[in-house]
Design an enzyme around this catalytic site. Sequence first.
Site, mmCIF file in Angstrom:
data_model
loop_
_atom_site.group_PDB
_atom_site.id
_atom_site.type_symbol
_atom_site.label_atom_id
_atom_site.label_comp_id
_atom_site.label_asym_id
_atom_site.label_seq_id
_atom_site.Cartn_x
_atom_site.Cartn_y
_atom_site.Cartn_z
ATOM 1 N N ASP A 1 -6.143 5.309 3.360
ATOM 2 C CA ASP A 1 -6.969 3.758 3.019
ATOM 3 C C ASP A 1 -7.890 3.504 3.565
ATOM 4 O OD1 ASP A 1 -5.708 1.511 1.925
ATOM 5 O OD2 ASP A 1 -3.502 2.132 2.217
ATOM 6 N N HIS B 1 0.913 -1.375 -0.057
ATOM 7 C CA HIS B 1 0.236 -0.759 0.111
ATOM 8 C C HIS B 1 1.144 1.280 0.267
ATOM 9 C CE1 HIS B 1 -3.939 -1.934 1.477
ATOM 10 N NE2 HIS B 1 -3.266 -2.700 0.394
#
Length: 471
Positions: free
Chosen positions: A119, A21
Amino acid sequence: MAAKDRKSLHIVMFPWLAFGHIIPFVDFSKLIAQKGHRISFVSTPRNIDRLPKLPPHLASSIDLVKIPLPKIAELPENAEATMDIHGGQMDHLKKAFDGLESGLTRFLENTRPDWILYDFAPHWLPDVAARLGISRAFFMIINAWFLAFFGPAEAMISGSDDRTKPEDFMVPPKWVNFETKVAYRRFDAGWFLRASQKNDSGFSDFYRQGKVVVGSEAILIRHCYEFEPNWLTLLEELNHRPVVPTGLMPPKVQKDEDRDEIWVPIRNWLDTQNKGSVIYVALGREVTISQDQLNELAHGLELSGVPFFWVLRKPSISTESNLMELPDGFEERVSGRGIVWKSWAPQLKILSHESVGGFLTHCGWSSIIEGLMFGHLLITLPFVVDQGLNSRVVAEKQLGIEIPRNEEDGSYTRKSVADSIKLAMFEDDGKKFKEKAKEMSKIFGNTELHSQYINKSIEFLENHKYVNKDI
Ligand SMILES: *[C@@H]1O[C@H](CO)[C@@H](O)[C@H](O)[C@H]1NC(C)=O
Ligand SMILES: CC(=O)N[C@H]1CO[C@H](CO)[C@@H](O)[C@@H]1O
């Protein structure tokens, strides 16, 4: 409006604690900084220290901000990312992550940025940012079908989603309004089911993602209409807010000479192989397979008779069940035809070499993008998260072949591995798929197209800055 007339924005980036990520967040940060905006990239100290070096011309526009991760007894000393823990500790990492709230809140109060991009995990963040008059976007580093599978955010938050058993995830969700067979299979549906359940962190992944969606003014997503329009359109309908595709963000093949001592011997070996003959094998850093499944994969590669380059890195967390020993005498037997590479390898450079003709992958979204950029047919072995859905999309579009598995436990045999490779490399069906994969590089490798997406998504941030600052 010309760039010089625009006010430069200050944008905070806050990825989940996983390098799969963190890296796309860094890549996006660089693209935004290139347009003259200022980035504060927030993570924990050890993750910041492990970031790849920023290009010198952008280093002054990207501030690296360290917020210490609260200590949690259940986590190993210095564990700050998913690669530092084993699967059973994931919820504890999420719990520690939630403890970043006070540090991040202070940072936002002091700096008052224009935007924050985050996120799936920080369910508490949109409210904090809204209170401070900061614009908020969920940056989804994975594609639209994965997010659409979660469904409407309200149901994710309230827990009223009525899917409660693996079978419920083995068919497309009821809100899918187009023809598709894309769904989980019994052996990988369990991951999604667990994501819907509350766990030791106190919150389910469904709840986290739901809160992040409803608290955001927009969803930015690493997807493009040219590859797959239906799921992307569905997302807009499901979420009632702008869904802004950032394009696929295909990475650039770097000419970093300081890593030449690694690349040159690999290139020399690839140079000796026939064009399009080599299978590149890499299951990603965070997939761990059992010793038995590692043996079957090795024997399968051996049986296939195909040249291969296999990146097999020991997991950073070793346990008795993932010793990663190759079968006895394996490397001698395949010597000359196959290479097992046990440390970091320049994946993109390898994939760009003309000897490579196929990619055996776990089907992480970044890996798919990197494979299809160069038009490689994919041979897929998915495990968790979005990988199964990705593999099914790839198979549905005839860009890849999923290795046959046992439906119950997902195990595979050496024969199923060898047969899939032979099908991909030698048979008529394989040829047809290869053609389609090659054709796909026109989309995945189209730098002009993806630069346009990036430009548009950054223009979106420039034009939709929160105006009502007096909450
Ligand atoms: C994107 O914007 C940059 C300027 O920031 C420009 O040089 C480039 O040509 C644009 N790309 C496309 C495809 O329009
Ligand atoms: C319901 C559920 O998914 N429970 C999981 C919670 O997390 C622990 C590990 O932290 C797992 O062992 C459970 O299966």
